[in-house]
Design a protein around this motif. Structure first.
Motif, mmCIF file in Angstrom:
data_model
loop_
_atom_site.group_PDB
_atom_site.id
_atom_site.type_symbol
_atom_site.label_atom_id
_atom_site.label_comp_id
_atom_site.label_asym_id
_atom_site.label_seq_id
_atom_site.Cartn_x
_atom_site.Cartn_y
_atom_site.Cartn_z
ATOM 1 N N ASN A 689 0.840 -1.214 0.000
ATOM 2 C CA ASN A 689 0.000 0.000 0.000
ATOM 3 C C ASN A 689 0.866 1.252 0.000
ATOM 4 O O ASN A 689 0.576 2.231 -0.690
ATOM 5 C CB ASN A 689 -0.922 0.010 1.212
ATOM 6 C CG ASN A 689 -2.097 -0.945 1.043
ATOM 7 O OD1 ASN A 689 -2.294 -1.495 -0.056
ATOM 8 N ND2 ASN A 689 -2.878 -1.142 2.103
ATOM 9 N N LYS A 692 2.066 1.740 -3.285
ATOM 10 C CA LYS A 692 0.989 1.930 -4.270
ATOM 11 C C LYS A 692 0.340 3.318 -4.174
ATOM 12 O O LYS A 692 0.204 4.005 -5.183
ATOM 13 C CB LYS A 692 -0.078 0.837 -4.074
ATOM 14 C CG LYS A 692 -1.201 0.884 -5.088
ATOM 15 C CD LYS A 692 -1.976 -0.427 -5.167
ATOM 16 C CE LYS A 692 -2.662 -0.773 -3.842
ATOM 17 N NZ LYS A 692 -3.515 -1.969 -3.985
ATOM 18 N N TYR A 693 -0.043 3.732 -2.984
ATOM 19 C CA TYR A 693 -0.797 4.984 -2.868
ATOM 20 C C TYR A 693 0.153 6.162 -2.787
ATOM 21 O O TYR A 693 0.360 6.753 -1.738
ATOM 22 C CB TYR A 693 -1.755 4.908 -1.666
ATOM 23 C CG TYR A 693 -2.777 3.800 -1.848
ATOM 24 C CD1 TYR A 693 -3.828 4.000 -2.783
ATOM 25 C CD2 TYR A 693 -2.680 2.588 -1.179
ATOM 26 C CE1 TYR A 693 -4.735 2.982 -3.002
ATOM 27 C CE2 TYR A 693 -3.594 1.583 -1.404
ATOM 28 C CZ TYR A 693 -4.625 1.781 -2.335
ATOM 29 O OH TYR A 693 -5.513 0.779 -2.578
ATOM 30 N N ASP A 719 4.754 6.204 5.008
ATOM 31 C CA ASP A 719 5.026 6.594 3.595
ATOM 32 C C ASP A 719 4.791 8.076 3.399
ATOM 33 O O ASP A 719 4.302 8.750 4.300
ATOM 34 C CB ASP A 719 4.167 5.738 2.645
ATOM 35 C CG ASP A 719 2.678 6.011 2.826
ATOM 36 O OD1 ASP A 719 2.274 7.194 2.787
ATOM 37 O OD2 ASP A 719 1.900 5.028 3.048
ATOM 38 N N ILE A 724 -4.633 9.746 4.012
ATOM 39 C CA ILE A 724 -6.023 9.306 4.162
ATOM 40 C C ILE A 724 -6.738 10.301 5.059
ATOM 41 O O ILE A 724 -6.181 10.738 6.076
ATOM 42 C CB ILE A 724 -6.095 7.903 4.791
ATOM 43 C CG1 ILE A 724 -5.305 6.883 3.947
ATOM 44 C CG2 ILE A 724 -7.539 7.430 4.957
ATOM 45 C CD1 ILE A 724 -5.010 5.600 4.643
ATOM 46 N N LYS A 737 -13.428 -2.481 1.644
ATOM 47 C CA LYS A 737 -13.531 -1.009 1.640
ATOM 48 C C LYS A 737 -12.343 -0.425 0.881
ATOM 49 O O LYS A 737 -11.186 -0.676 1.229
ATOM 50 C CB LYS A 737 -13.539 -0.503 3.111
ATOM 51 C CG LYS A 737 -13.678 1.004 3.223
ATOM 52 C CD LYS A 737 -15.047 1.450 2.727
ATOM 53 C CE LYS A 737 -15.108 2.975 2.614
ATOM 54 N NZ LYS A 737 -16.407 3.381 2.000
ATOM 55 N N ARG A 738 -12.670 0.358 -0.149
ATOM 56 C CA ARG A 738 -11.628 1.015 -0.961
ATOM 57 C C ARG A 738 -11.987 2.473 -1.107
ATOM 58 O O ARG A 738 -13.162 2.823 -1.115
ATOM 59 C CB ARG A 738 -11.538 0.399 -2.375
ATOM 60 C CG ARG A 738 -11.333 -1.110 -2.380
ATOM 61 C CD ARG A 738 -10.637 -1.580 -3.667
ATOM 62 N NE ARG A 738 -9.292 -1.108 -3.806
ATOM 63 C CZ ARG A 738 -8.831 -0.407 -4.868
ATOM 64 N NH1 ARG A 738 -9.631 -0.130 -5.889
ATOM 65 N NH2 ARG A 738 -7.571 -0.010 -4.935
ATOM 66 N N LEU A 739 -10.970 3.321 -1.178
ATOM 67 C CA LEU A 739 -11.267 4.748 -1.335
ATOM 68 C C LEU A 739 -11.066 5.211 -2.792
ATOM 69 O O LEU A 739 -11.298 6.356 -3.105
ATOM 70 C CB LEU A 739 -10.356 5.574 -0.388
ATOM 71 C CG LEU A 739 -10.435 5.221 1.106
ATOM 72 C CD1 LEU A 739 -9.479 6.106 1.903
ATOM 73 C CD2 LEU A 739 -11.848 5.383 1.644
ATOM 74 N N HIS A 740 -10.589 4.289 -3.587
ATOM 75 C CA HIS A 740 -10.264 4.675 -4.981
ATOM 76 C C HIS A 740 -10.806 3.664 -5.951
ATOM 77 O O HIS A 740 -11.090 2.536 -5.557
ATOM 78 C CB HIS A 740 -8.735 4.776 -5.152
ATOM 79 C CG HIS A 740 -8.103 5.672 -4.134
ATOM 80 N ND1 HIS A 740 -8.061 7.038 -4.273
ATOM 81 C CD2 HIS A 740 -7.518 5.385 -2.946
ATOM 82 C CE1 HIS A 740 -7.469 7.556 -3.207
ATOM 83 N NE2 HIS A 740 -7.132 6.561 -2.378
ATOM 84 N N GLY A 747 -6.799 -2.751 -6.761
ATOM 85 C CA GLY A 747 -6.830 -3.407 -5.438
ATOM 86 C C GLY A 747 -8.180 -4.041 -5.198
ATOM 87 O O GLY A 747 -9.134 -3.818 -5.952
ATOM 88 N N THR A 748 -8.230 -4.869 -4.108
ATOM 89 C CA THR A 748 -9.482 -5.579 -3.809
ATOM 90 C C THR A 748 -10.138 -5.081 -2.522
ATOM 91 O O THR A 748 -11.261 -5.448 -2.185
ATOM 92 C CB THR A 748 -9.211 -7.083 -3.651
ATOM 93 O OG1 THR A 748 -8.199 -7.248 -2.639
ATOM 94 C CG2 THR A 748 -8.771 -7.695 -4.946
ATOM 95 N N GLY A 749 -9.423 -4.293 -1.764
ATOM 96 C CA GLY A 749 -9.997 -3.781 -0.487
ATOM 97 C C GLY A 749 -9.967 -4.815 0.622
ATOM 98 O O GLY A 749 -10.698 -4.697 1.605
ATOM 99 N N GLY A 751 -6.725 -6.139 1.843
ATOM 100 C CA GLY A 751 -5.390 -6.092 2.494
ATOM 101 C C GLY A 751 -5.426 -5.651 3.944
ATOM 102 O O GLY A 751 -4.932 -6.368 4.848
ATOM 103 N N LEU A 752 -6.012 -4.466 4.177
ATOM 104 C CA LEU A 752 -5.987 -3.944 5.558
ATOM 105 C C LEU A 752 -6.851 -4.795 6.497
ATOM 106 O O LEU A 752 -6.560 -4.932 7.685
ATOM 107 C CB LEU A 752 -6.441 -2.487 5.591
ATOM 108 C CG LEU A 752 -5.403 -1.482 5.054
ATOM 109 C CD1 LEU A 752 -5.949 -0.060 5.121
ATOM 110 C CD2 LEU A 752 -4.099 -1.565 5.833
#
Ligand code: ADP
Length: 790
Positions: A689, A692-693, A719, A724, A737-740, A747-749, A751-752
């Motif tokens: 992440n 990535k972000y 990072d 966020i 849950k994804r913000l993008h 992504g699949t939402g 990971g976290l």
């Protein structure tokens, strides 16, 4: 006199001894005198006997004298010849002792009476017989009656011959003589004494020529030892010898001596006892005086040693002696307190005054022996002290109190402590009440048990309803199954295997249901022989908790089975879904390859979208599978070296790092307690992440570091990306849950969500600090690995 008295008083034994010696000495003296008297008496007795015998002989001699003188008279007057026979008969008949009479012309016997049997003596001249001559001459010489013999008579028998010499014109002319039978003579003289065992008696003869003394009776004197008396009788040249055979003088004094000895001993002892009385009395007086002194001294020392005031109140004089502590403790002088009653009343605290006054009056008026009262009194500086006054009441014969002796003790500190204690007790009881705990105090040895009201309330009763209370009350209300378990725990405690006792048990409530109770206790005292004595404990109603636990247990079970179902569903689903997905994807790729020339640009693009979609779906399925299958087995917890984990992840992500020209800075990381593979997933997701972000045209910088927080480590992945918004801090950890959009950031939402699940399972937590456009810091806590534990 003084010394006698002092000896008498001081040494009764010596006095007794002196009296004994004096008395016995006097006794001995008397005994000696008695002995001497006894001897004299014995001597006198002997003499008396000798004199008696002499007397008897004298009488015989005198009789003989009469006879020979009669004869002599008749011879001188020449009248004998014609009267001889009559005179002779008359003499012999009248004088018993005389056996024979004779008339001698010079030494020749010319007449004898009786003649018959004695004829042979006629003509016998004694002066010519050497055996008779000497004694005959002695008679002539002495000119008076003289006895010769005893000797053997010519005419037979043994006799003594008394001869009276006759003179004519002063010239010896002849004799008149009498003969006495020797044995008769002897018997008459010794009459009553022969044989005598007490006295030895003899008649001795002194030989006129040789003067030798010979025994006529031949008495043996060798055994005799008593006093001797000897009387000489010149008329016969005889000696009367009398001796006491055995002196009784010594024996006769023995009883008296013994009696005196015993009397002296008794007298000595009596005097000793008499002297002892005053001696003992003096000793007692001395001892009592000494004891009195000691006890006085002790009293003085005791009054000094104690911190109490010792007092002695003479009620009749209303005067009170008070020990020095009075001044020290209260600050008043003895003089100030002289008039006891007024003074004492003046320093009693007004609030306590009437109680003190009443109680004291009641005690004095009754027959009580003691009085005691706690009250406050004023010191000389105005301060009040709490004291306890204790007194012993002394009464006269009528029972009236006349004196009281006692002590005053300062109990201010105790009173304060009592007040504090009662405060503490109140607080403690408030706390206990606040916690809703029942309490019990159990004497394990007697079974006596004290419960508080809450204890009874827990099972729906009041203490009053449960009375009488004992350990049996508890047993009666407890579920038999739980009682067994509880007893085992108690036994462990009693044996010292457990420090404290704890058991969960069911108790029967008044309304019939079972109440769960957490029963806890501890032994606080033991008997001398090591048995448990007092045990204290609490009862807490845990019915609610137990119910919740039951609920949680069943929910957990449900969850577990649901989870299991979900897992198997997921695996089946992933397998069954991925297989057709692979088919879709491969047939689409085949379609693109085979009909590339037929399909226009748009068609090819659609196919690519479709392929892309199926790839993403496959990725999604993988991620979901990973999430679903995350399990946690505590037995697999071990040391995890985070440095090596991060190193592996960086290698894994090397391509991306390089593509993005990213900088990854890793500080030295600790060893933590965990399961390596899920922990690695956490780092993969967070580092991915962070890379990535990122903002466009900015070099990505990723920092990984740790800080110690108690027994945990806080690990941070920082990072410099897009950041966020605060409102998503929680939401981003939810699955899917994804913000993008996938176009902005793929992504699949999930990971976290995986990170959160793993960290939670490790007992940690995960959170973040971030601000939109300024980068993010993801933190999580993990337990430090402790060598000693693992
Ligand atoms: P994915 O990355 O597959 O979308 P994640 O669960 O990893 O799913 O992340 C959830 C969302 O949280 C992401 O879509 C992203 O919007 C946000 N996010 C995660 N990490 C970062 C980060 N380092 N910087 C900014 N946003 C992030």
């Amino acid at each position: 006199m003084k010394w006698i008295r002092s000896l008498f008083f001081k040494s009764p034994a010596a006095t007794g001894l002196v009296v004994f010696l004096l008395s016995f000495g006097t006794g001995l003296y008397l005994t000696l005198k008695e002995y001497q008297l006894e001897l004299v008496e014995e001597e006198e007795d002997v003499e008396n006997i000798a004199e008696l015998l002499e007397d008897r002989i004298d009488k015989i001699i005198s009789s003989a004298n009469s006879a020979v003188n009669i004869l002599a008279y008749l011879v001188r007057t020449d009248r004998l010849d014609q009267n001889f026979r009559e005179v002779g008969r008359s003499i012999i008949d009248n004088i018993d002792i005389i056996d024979q009479i004779q008339v001698l012309d010079s030494g020749e016997i010319v007449a004898t009476y009786p003649l018959i049997g004695n004829e042979m003596v006629i003509g016998y001249d004694i002066l010519k017989d050497p055996n008779r001559r000497e004694e005959a001459l002695m008679a002539i010489e002495q000119r008076e009656l003289y006895f010769a013999g005893p000797f053997d008579l010519k005419q037979g028998g043994k006799g003594i011959v008394g001869r009276l010499p006759l003179y004519r014109n002063g010239v010896f002319d002849g004799f008149t003589a009498i003969i006495i039978d020797w044995y008769k003579f002897k018997d008459q003289v010794l009459f009553g004494y022969q044989p005598s065992s007490d006295y030895a008696i003899d008649i001795l003869k002194i030989d006129p020529i040789s003067n030798d003394i010979s025994s006529l009776i031949e008495t043996d004197f060798s055994q005799s030892g008593g006093p001797i008396s000897e009387i000489e009788i010149p008329s016969g040249n005889w000696i009367i010898k009398v001796q006491l055979i055995k002196s009784n003088a010594f024996i006769s004094i023995i009883p008296n001596t013994v009696f005196r000895l015993i009397s002296s001993i008794l007298l000595g002892f009596l005097i000793f006892k008499l002297a002892e009385q005053p001696y003992k009395l003096t000793q007692q007086v001395a001892e009592t005086t000494k004891e009195l002194k000691l006890s006085n001294q002790r009293f003085e020392l005791a009054t000094k040693a104690t911190s109490e005031i010792i007092w002695d109140w003479d009620m009749e004089k209303d005067y009170t002696y008070r020990s020095d502590n009075f001044e020290r403790l209260l600050g008043y002088s003895q003089e100030e307190s002289f008039y006891n009653d007024k003074f004492w009343k003046s320093i009693i605290h007004p609030e306590d005054y009437y109680e003190v006054e009443n109680n004291l009056k009641n005690a004095l008026d009754s027959s009580a022996e003691k009085w005691s009262q706690e009250f406050r009194i004023k010191k000389s500086n105005g301060e009040f002290l709490y004291i306890i006054d204790k007194g012993l009441i002394i009464r006269n014969k009528k029972g009236k109190a006349i004196r009281m002796i006692g002590s005053t003790q300062d109990i201010t500190a105790r009173k304060k402590a009592e007040a504090d204690l009662s405060d503490q007790k109140q607080r403690l009881s408030n706390v206990i009440e606040g916690t809703g705990a029942g309490t019990w105090e159990w004497n394990v040895q007697t079974g006596e048990t004290v419960y508080n009201e809450i204890w009874a309330n827990i099972i729906g009763y009041t203490l009053e309803e449960l009375a009488p209370l004992s350990i049996q009350t508890w047993i009666d209300f407890t579920h038999p199954d739980d009682l067994e378990q509880s007893n085992q725990e108690l036994e462990k405690c009693f044996r010292g295997e457990l420090d404290s006792y704890e058991a969960e048990l069911r108790m029967k409530h008044k309304d019939g249901r079972w109440v769960w109770v957490l029963d806890r206790g501890k032994i606080f005292s033991w008997t001398k022989d090591g048995k448990p004595l007092m045990m204290f404990g609490t009862h807490v109603d845990i019915t609610e908790k137990k119910l919740r636990e039951e609920e949680i247990k069943s929910t957990n079970l449900q969850l577990q089975s649901a989870n299991e179902e979900l897992k198997s569903f997921a695996s089946v689903a992933s397998h069954d879904m991925k297989e057709p997905l692979r088919m879709i994807s491969s047939f689409l790729q085949l379609l693109e390859k085979k009909y590339e020339n037929v399909l226009d640009e748009k068609g090819i693009q659609y196919i690519r979208f479709a392929v892309d979609g199926s790839k993403r779906l496959s990725q999604l399925i993988d991620d979901m599978m990973e999430y679903a299958q995350i399990g946690f087995d505590p037995s697999k917890l071990s040391k995890v070296d985070l440095n090596s984990v991060v190193e592996e992840v960086i290698q894994l992500k090397q391509k991306v790092i390089e593509e993005n020209n990213a900088a990854v800075e890793v500080s030295p990381l600790p060893d933590i307690l965990g399961i390596r593979s899920p922990i690695k997933s956490v780092f993969i997701n967070l580092i991915s992440n962070a890379l990535k972000y990122q903002k466009k045209n900015v070099q990505p910088v990723v920092k990984i570091y740790s800080t110690k927080e108690g027994s945990d480590y806080r690990i941070t992945v920082e990072d410099n990306g897009i950041g966020i918004d605060k409102e998503y801090y929680q939401k981003i950890f939810n699955i899917f849950k994804r913000l993008h959009t996938k176009d902005e950031y793929p992504g699949t939402g999930i990971g976290l969500a995986i990170c959160k699940k793993v960290i939670s399972q490790h007992g940690g937590k995960i959170w973040l600090d971030s601000e939109s456009g300024k980068g993010s810091k993801f933190h999580f806590l993990l337990k430090a690995y402790d060598d000693q534990t693992y």
